[in-house]
Write an enzyme that holds these catalytic residues in place. Structure first.
Site, PDB file in Angstrom:
ATOM      1  N   GLY A  15      44.720   1.398  -2.876  1.00  0.00           N
ATOM      2  CA  GLY A  15      44.571   1.195  -4.314  1.00  0.00           C
ATOM      3  C   GLY A  15      43.349   0.406  -4.728  1.00  0.00           C
ATOM      4  O   GLY A  15      42.980   0.425  -5.912  1.00  0.00           O
ATOM      5  N   SER A 142      39.959  -8.527  11.556  1.00  0.00           N
ATOM      6  CA  SER A 142      39.117  -9.416  10.756  1.00  0.00           C
ATOM      7  C   SER A 142      38.427 -10.401  11.681  1.00  0.00           C
ATOM      8  O   SER A 142      38.916 -10.700  12.779  1.00  0.00           O
ATOM      9  CB  SER A 142      39.980 -10.179   9.747  1.00  0.00           C
ATOM     10  OG  SER A 142      39.257 -11.236   9.133  1.00  0.00           O
ATOM     11  N   TYR A 154      47.434 -15.271   8.742  1.00  0.00           N
ATOM     12  CA  TYR A 154      46.514 -14.135   8.663  1.00  0.00           C
ATOM     13  C   TYR A 154      45.726 -13.970   9.968  1.00  0.00           C
ATOM     14  O   TYR A 154      45.585 -12.864  10.496  1.00  0.00           O
ATOM     15  CB  TYR A 154      45.568 -14.352   7.485  1.00  0.00           C
ATOM     16  CG  TYR A 154      44.622 -13.217   7.182  1.00  0.00           C
ATOM     17  CD1 TYR A 154      45.047 -12.100   6.467  1.00  0.00           C
ATOM     18  CD2 TYR A 154      43.281 -13.281   7.577  1.00  0.00           C
ATOM     19  CE1 TYR A 154      44.160 -11.075   6.165  1.00  0.00           C
ATOM     20  CE2 TYR A 154      42.404 -12.266   7.279  1.00  0.00           C
ATOM     21  CZ  TYR A 154      42.842 -11.163   6.572  1.00  0.00           C
ATOM     22  OH  TYR A 154      41.966 -10.143   6.271  1.00  0.00           O
ATOM     23  N   THR A 156      46.557 -14.966  12.954  1.00  0.00           N
ATOM     24  CA  THR A 156      47.457 -14.514  14.004  1.00  0.00           C
ATOM     25  C   THR A 156      47.748 -13.022  13.873  1.00  0.00           C
ATOM     26  O   THR A 156      47.737 -12.283  14.870  1.00  0.00           O
ATOM     27  CB  THR A 156      48.777 -15.306  13.952  1.00  0.00           C
ATOM     28  OG1 THR A 156      48.483 -16.694  14.137  1.00  0.00           O
ATOM     29  CG2 THR A 156      49.741 -14.844  15.023  1.00  0.00           C
ATOM     30  N   LYS A 158      45.872 -10.726  12.427  1.00  0.00           N
ATOM     31  CA  LYS A 158      44.674  -9.937  12.711  1.00  0.00           C
ATOM     32  C   LYS A 158      44.340  -9.931  14.203  1.00  0.00           C
ATOM     33  O   LYS A 158      43.825  -8.939  14.727  1.00  0.00           O
ATOM     34  CB  LYS A 158      43.489 -10.462  11.889  1.00  0.00           C
ATOM     35  CG  LYS A 158      43.617 -10.204  10.393  1.00  0.00           C
ATOM     36  CD  LYS A 158      43.830  -8.730  10.078  1.00  0.00           C
ATOM     37  CE  LYS A 158      43.694  -8.421   8.605  1.00  0.00           C
ATOM     38  NZ  LYS A 158      43.954  -6.995   8.290  1.00  0.00           N
TER      39      LYS A 158
END
Length: 255
Positions: A15, A142, A154, A156, A158
């Protein structure tokens, strides 16, 4: 002739941001695209852009952490287009905070979307890819996978996606399916701008400061990442498997 003529792509988090740019880039290369997101309005706007290109697309409301919704979305894609060739595990959220302030709910939410979502979508998609002996799975990691203050959840998630990617490369490679991950650095998206605003910062100032630390002296744009994803989804990348490709403008400086 586009690099993805005849292919069908299933893009989660389509989106906005990187997902939207990826859907558009794949449509430019000839793919038919399933736009998958809980943000239906955003997907509909992306669909209008794709239709202006003459591309076929399908908007599918889906929470990627819900197995029933994922299975239904994949089956609708195959029913509509007759096949499924490319999966882009892009859906993601952030719930940043220092560890001592981070709630269990914020930890679980990030793990559910990034890790469980990639697992559910990959498991559902691979059934069709194995049958046709062809597939491309690309997940979004990332640079935060290397560690980033205030992003224990986040980072962890990624990092986990990198192990997930390498494991699927081993398991699915014999069936003609390649699995890779793209790890963006600082990309100028609404998510990064919103994160700055939540911290009381001016997004433009954050971008300007980030640009000074990046060797190419600019932050990334969603299309920079989409270009790499599109390559990994193509025939040209058929011998690229189990790789983590950093799209970050250069290696981060060592402190």
């Amino acid at each position: 002739m586009g690099r993805l003529d005849g292919r069908v792509a299933f893009v989660t988090g389509a989106g906005r941001g990187i997902g939207a740019a990826t859907a558009l880039r794949m449509a430019e290369e000839g793919a038919r695209v399933a736009l998958v997101d809980i943000d239906v309005e955003g997907c509909q706007q992306v669909a209008q852009e794709l239709e202006r290109l003459g591309a076929q697309c399908l908007v599918l409301p889906c929470n990627v952490s819900n197995n029933t919704m994922v299975e239904e979305a994949v089956e609708k894609t195959v029913s509509q287009f007759g096949r499924l060739d490319i999966l882009v595990n892009n859906a993601g959220i952030i719930r940043d905070n220092l560890l001592f302030k981070m709630s269990e709910e914020d930890w679980d939410a990030v793990m559910a979307v990034h890790l469980k979502g990639a697992f559910l979508c990959s498991r559902a998609a691979q059934k069709h890819m194995v049958q046709q002996r062809y597939g491309r799975i690309i997940s979004l990691s990332s640079t935060s996978a290397l560690g980033n203050r205030g992003q224990a959840n986040y980072s962890t998630a990624k990092a986990g996606l990198q192990g997930f990617t390498r494991t699927l490369a081993i398991e699915l490679g014999p069936f003609g399916i390649t699995t890779n991950a793209v790890a963006p650095g600082f990309i100028d998206t609404e998510m990064t701008r919103s994160s700055a605003r939540r911290q009381g910062l001016d997004p433009e100032e954050v971008i300007a400061e980030a640009s000074k630390r990046i060797p190419v002296r600019r932050v990334g744009q969603p299309r920079d990442v989409a270009n790499v994803i599109c390559f990994l989804a193509s025939e040209e990348a058929g011998f690229v498997n189990g790789q983590i490709i950093y799209v970050s403008g250069g290696p981060a400086p060592r402190s």
